[in-house]
Write a protein that holds these residues in place. Structure first.
Motif, PDB file in Angstrom:
ATOM      1  N   PHE A 167       0.793  -1.147  -0.342  1.00  0.00           N
ATOM      2  CA  PHE A 167      -0.299  -0.081   0.381  1.00  0.00           C
ATOM      3  C   PHE A 167       0.617   1.411  -0.068  1.00  0.00           C
ATOM      4  O   PHE A 167       0.169   2.680  -0.150  1.00  0.00           O
ATOM      5  CB  PHE A 167      -0.915   0.527   0.972  1.00  0.00           C
ATOM      6  N   GLY A 168       2.062   1.166   0.136  1.00  0.00           N
ATOM      7  CA  GLY A 168       3.141   2.303   0.162  1.00  0.00           C
ATOM      8  C   GLY A 168       2.600   2.562   1.008  1.00  0.00           C
ATOM      9  O   GLY A 168       2.702   4.209   0.917  1.00  0.00           O
ATOM     10  N   ALA A 169       2.779   2.729   2.454  1.00  0.00           N
ATOM     11  CA  ALA A 169       2.741   3.259   3.959  1.00  0.00           C
ATOM     12  C   ALA A 169       3.251   4.445   3.822  1.00  0.00           C
ATOM     13  O   ALA A 169       5.053   5.075   3.899  1.00  0.00           O
ATOM     14  CB  ALA A 169       3.274   1.972   4.906  1.00  0.00           C
ATOM     15  N   ASP A 170       2.835   5.908   4.452  1.00  0.00           N
ATOM     16  CA  ASP A 170       3.142   6.604   4.786  1.00  0.00           C
ATOM     17  C   ASP A 170       3.922   7.253   5.760  1.00  0.00           C
ATOM     18  O   ASP A 170       3.340   6.568   7.007  1.00  0.00           O
ATOM     19  CB  ASP A 170       2.211   8.325   3.608  1.00  0.00           C
ATOM     20  N   THR A 171       4.175   8.694   6.008  1.00  0.00           N
ATOM     21  CA  THR A 171       4.305   9.139   7.547  1.00  0.00           C
ATOM     22  C   THR A 171       2.867   8.831   8.401  1.00  0.00           C
ATOM     23  O   THR A 171       2.910   8.720   9.258  1.00  0.00           O
ATOM     24  CB  THR A 171       4.538  10.637   6.982  1.00  0.00           C
ATOM     25  N   ILE A 172       1.734   9.397   8.022  1.00  0.00           N
ATOM     26  CA  ILE A 172       0.187   9.021   8.046  1.00  0.00           C
ATOM     27  C   ILE A 172       0.131   7.459   9.128  1.00  0.00           C
ATOM     28  O   ILE A 172       0.026   7.889   9.691  1.00  0.00           O
ATOM     29  CB  ILE A 172      -0.571   9.289   7.275  1.00  0.00           C
ATOM     30  N   SER A 173       1.173   6.227   8.064  1.00  0.00           N
ATOM     31  CA  SER A 173       0.950   5.253   8.979  1.00  0.00           C
ATOM     32  C   SER A 173       1.169   4.942   9.762  1.00  0.00           C
ATOM     33  O   SER A 173       1.453   4.925  11.014  1.00  0.00           O
ATOM     34  CB  SER A 173       1.055   4.063   8.331  1.00  0.00           C
ATOM     35  N   TYR A 174       2.746   5.396   9.549  1.00  0.00           N
ATOM     36  CA  TYR A 174       3.601   5.194  10.984  1.00  0.00           C
ATOM     37  C   TYR A 174       3.767   6.542  11.955  1.00  0.00           C
ATOM     38  O   TYR A 174       2.874   6.084  13.524  1.00  0.00           O
ATOM     39  CB  TYR A 174       5.461   6.005  11.034  1.00  0.00           C
ATOM     40  N   ASN A 175       2.025   7.595  11.927  1.00  0.00           N
ATOM     41  CA  ASN A 175       1.891   8.121  13.020  1.00  0.00           C
ATOM     42  C   ASN A 175       0.981   7.762  13.820  1.00  0.00           C
ATOM     43  O   ASN A 175       0.907   7.654  14.980  1.00  0.00           O
ATOM     44  CB  ASN A 175       1.319   9.859  12.414  1.00  0.00           C
ATOM     45  N   ILE A 176      -0.525   6.471  12.920  1.00  0.00           N
ATOM     46  CA  ILE A 176      -1.287   6.559  13.853  1.00  0.00           C
ATOM     47  C   ILE A 176      -0.150   5.146  14.432  1.00  0.00           C
ATOM     48  O   ILE A 176      -1.361   4.687  15.468  1.00  0.00           O
ATOM     49  CB  ILE A 176      -1.762   5.476  12.587  1.00  0.00           C
ATOM     50  N   VAL A 177       0.646   3.955  14.193  1.00  0.00           N
ATOM     51  CA  VAL A 177       1.172   3.199  14.971  1.00  0.00           C
ATOM     52  C   VAL A 177       1.368   4.160  15.955  1.00  0.00           C
ATOM     53  O   VAL A 177       1.926   3.490  17.000  1.00  0.00           O
ATOM     54  CB  VAL A 177       1.972   2.317  14.176  1.00  0.00           C
ATOM     55  N   ALA A 178       3.010   4.956  15.365  1.00  0.00           N
ATOM     56  CA  ALA A 178       3.232   5.680  16.890  1.00  0.00           C
ATOM     57  C   ALA A 178       1.638   6.285  18.024  1.00  0.00           C
ATOM     58  O   ALA A 178       2.461   5.861  19.138  1.00  0.00           O
ATOM     59  CB  ALA A 178       4.509   6.813  16.688  1.00  0.00           C
TER      60      ALA A 178
END
Length: 524
Positions: free
Chosen positions: A203-214
């Motif tokens: 899916f091409g994880a982006d900053t938003i993906s990582y922000n969500i998990v963090a």
DNA sequence: ATAGGGTTAG
């Protein structure tokens, strides 16, 4: 020792009135100005609440009102805390000659059915939505997966996400981030992180993906893990944003790492990232919760000098902090300052002040603020009522708590918290009469689609069995499956029969339908 | 309704 008293006369029971439509309650004499006409959705919601399921379709047909998706959406919101009624209403309008459901009304119905854990109904609604070409949309799937996760079925939720493209719903980075967030918000952050690792390429994880998990790790107070995830993000060439820093800052406060939070905040300022109102609100709230009221105030004053205007949420944070760690009086000074500057307080602002007053034992002033809230066109919400009910009950003024409970009926329906607060209060006086009320409340909450906690259910059932309420047991009770009025004409034994399915889990002092019939007989 | 601040609690 519990005493046995005569049951209350049926018609004067305190719970009869709170479901009646507003315009049916007795209006007082000429001195008071006439109340403003109710909103159309209020009238409609009251019609639904007072009509039996059997006659609802025709009642709605004969009701001279123009049904629109907007009106139906608003009505469903009002009926939110009566799931079964909401769904009856939705279904009764499904074959109306001049009205058709919209995407929004379908989403609402799906949300309610899913909350009732009636998954058959959920998927039937999705099928209808498809047939009528109004969905399902990514939002529909966000709703459905969120409910599955909340019901303890995160794997099922992931499966639904992975197959949503079979339902003509796009599966992309957007919807991927949504499922990650759904998992994180329900504390399933490990699952979210695994999902991220498996599918970040696809899916091409982006900053938003990582922000969500963090943020997910921060929510469960694992800030160090959040930092690791973010380091990984940077290693993959994705740059953190201000939102990323705000997440970390909040994470430090959440774990009580005040020193780290302060250092981090200083670094944010030094590195010239444009600190915003979220940053300041986080710091004001964080310091306040840690008991550093002076520092919280200092930061609040500083932000204005830095050209960042406080928001209503910033004021709410400061007011709450003053209530908890300083004094309500000082909090109210800030509240008035806020009004003087032209800010419009919202229901959170009022609830914070009202809670502060209750906590200080100033129940009358709290009630006054509730009145002021109404004048401000900010209708008290369930939380507002719950605060007052809780504090009255905690103070031993149980009758007053019940009074507030009755009053809320015309404006908003009680939620799960309301029932839990009141039912617990029914055990403090050790009065047999109170247990009868607890029993009725328990049945009413089940009837409205709330699942009592095992502890609550067992406590009420055992209480009734132990207090010798058998006096009201009728020998010629027959189970016919026919609806039996609960006092206010909205309940039915038919609905009650759903209970065994709902609570067919371990932990309830529950054997079979007989227990319920026994409880029913105690009460009616 | 793709991410961050404010209500409640043991």
């Amino acid at each position: 020792m519990l005493t046995t008293c005569n049951p209350r006369p049926r018609n004067t029971h305190p719970f009869i009135h709170h479901l009646l439509p507003h315009n049916l309650t007795t209006t007082s004499a000429a001195a008071t100005p006439p109340p403003p006409p109710p909103q159309p959705e209020t009238t409609l919601a009251n019609l639904v609440l007072t009509t039996s399921p059997q006659t609802l379709t025709s009642a709605l047909k004969n009701n001279p009102v123009q049904y629109t998706p907007e009106l139906v959406t608003k009505t469903l919101k009002r009926l939110w805390n009566h799931g079964p009624k909401s769904l009856q209403f939705f279904k009764a309008l499904s074959h109306h000659p001049t009205y058709a459901h919209s995407t929004a009304t379908f989403d609402h119905a799906i949300d309610i059915a899913a909350r009732l854990r009636d998954y058959k109904a959920v998927w039937a609604l999705v099928a209808q939505m498809k047939a009528r070409r109004v969905g399902p949309t990514p939002k529909t799937f966000a709703i459905i997966t969120e409910r599955y996760v909340a019901a303890g079925k995160p794997d099922k939720a992931v499966k639904i996400f992975l197959s949503m493209h079979h339902q003509d719903c796009p599966q992309n980075l957007h919807s991927f981030n949504t499922i990650l967030d759904v998992l994180c918000k329900s504390r399933r952050v490990e699952k979210a992180y695994s999902l991220l690792k498996v599918f970040r390429g696809r899916f091409g994880a982006d900053t938003i993906s990582y922000n969500i998990v963090a943020n997910g790790f921060c929510l469960v107070k694992r800030t160090p893990r959040a930092l690791e995830v973010l380091r990984e993000m940077v290693e993959r060439g994705l740059d953190p944003t201000l939102i990323t820093y705000n997440i970390v800052l909040k994470g430090f406060f959440r774990t009580g790492q005040i020193k780290e939070a302060w250092e981090f905040f200083l670094q944010m300022k030094k590195r010239k990232c444009e600190i915003d109102v979220f940053t300041y609100t986080t710091v004001v709230h964080g310091f306040g919760v840690a008991g550093e009221v002076k520092k919280a105030r200092k930061v609040f004053d500083e932000m204005i000098g830095m050209g960042v205007l406080p928001s209503v949420a910033t004021f709410n944070a400061l007011i709450q902090v003053l209530c908890k760690k300083d004094s309500v009086e000082n909090a109210i000074v800030v509240f008035e300052e806020m009004l003087g500057k032209g800010y419009v307080p919202n229901s959170t602002t009022y609830n914070v002040v009202i809670r502060g007053l209750c906590h200080a034992g100033k129940m009358d002033r709290a009630t006054e603020y509730m009145r002021r809230m109404k004048e401000d066109e900010c209708e008290p919400n369930v939380q507002t009522y719950n605060i007052l009910i809780r504090y009255y009950c905690d103070d031993g003024e149980i009758e007053k708590g019940i009074e507030v409970f009755e009053k809320m009926g015309g404006n908003c329906l009680p939620n799960l918290d309301t029932y839990n607060i009141l039912i617990s209060a029914m055990f403090v006086r050790k009065k047999s009469d109170d247990l009868l009320v607890a029993g009725k409340l328990l049945i009413e909450m089940v009837d409205r689609g709330f699942l009592p906690r095992k502890f609550t259910f067992n406590r009420v059932l055992n209480g009734l069995l132990l207090t010798g309420n058998q006096g009201s047991r009728s020998k010629d009770f027959h189970f016919t499956g026919k609806p039996i009025g609960l006092g206010h004409g909205t309940s039915s034994f038919h609905t009650l029969k759903l209970l065994p399915q709902q609570i067919g889990e371990k932990g309830y002092t529950w054997h079979d339908e007989i227990d319920l019939i026994r409880m029913w007989k105690f009460l009616y």
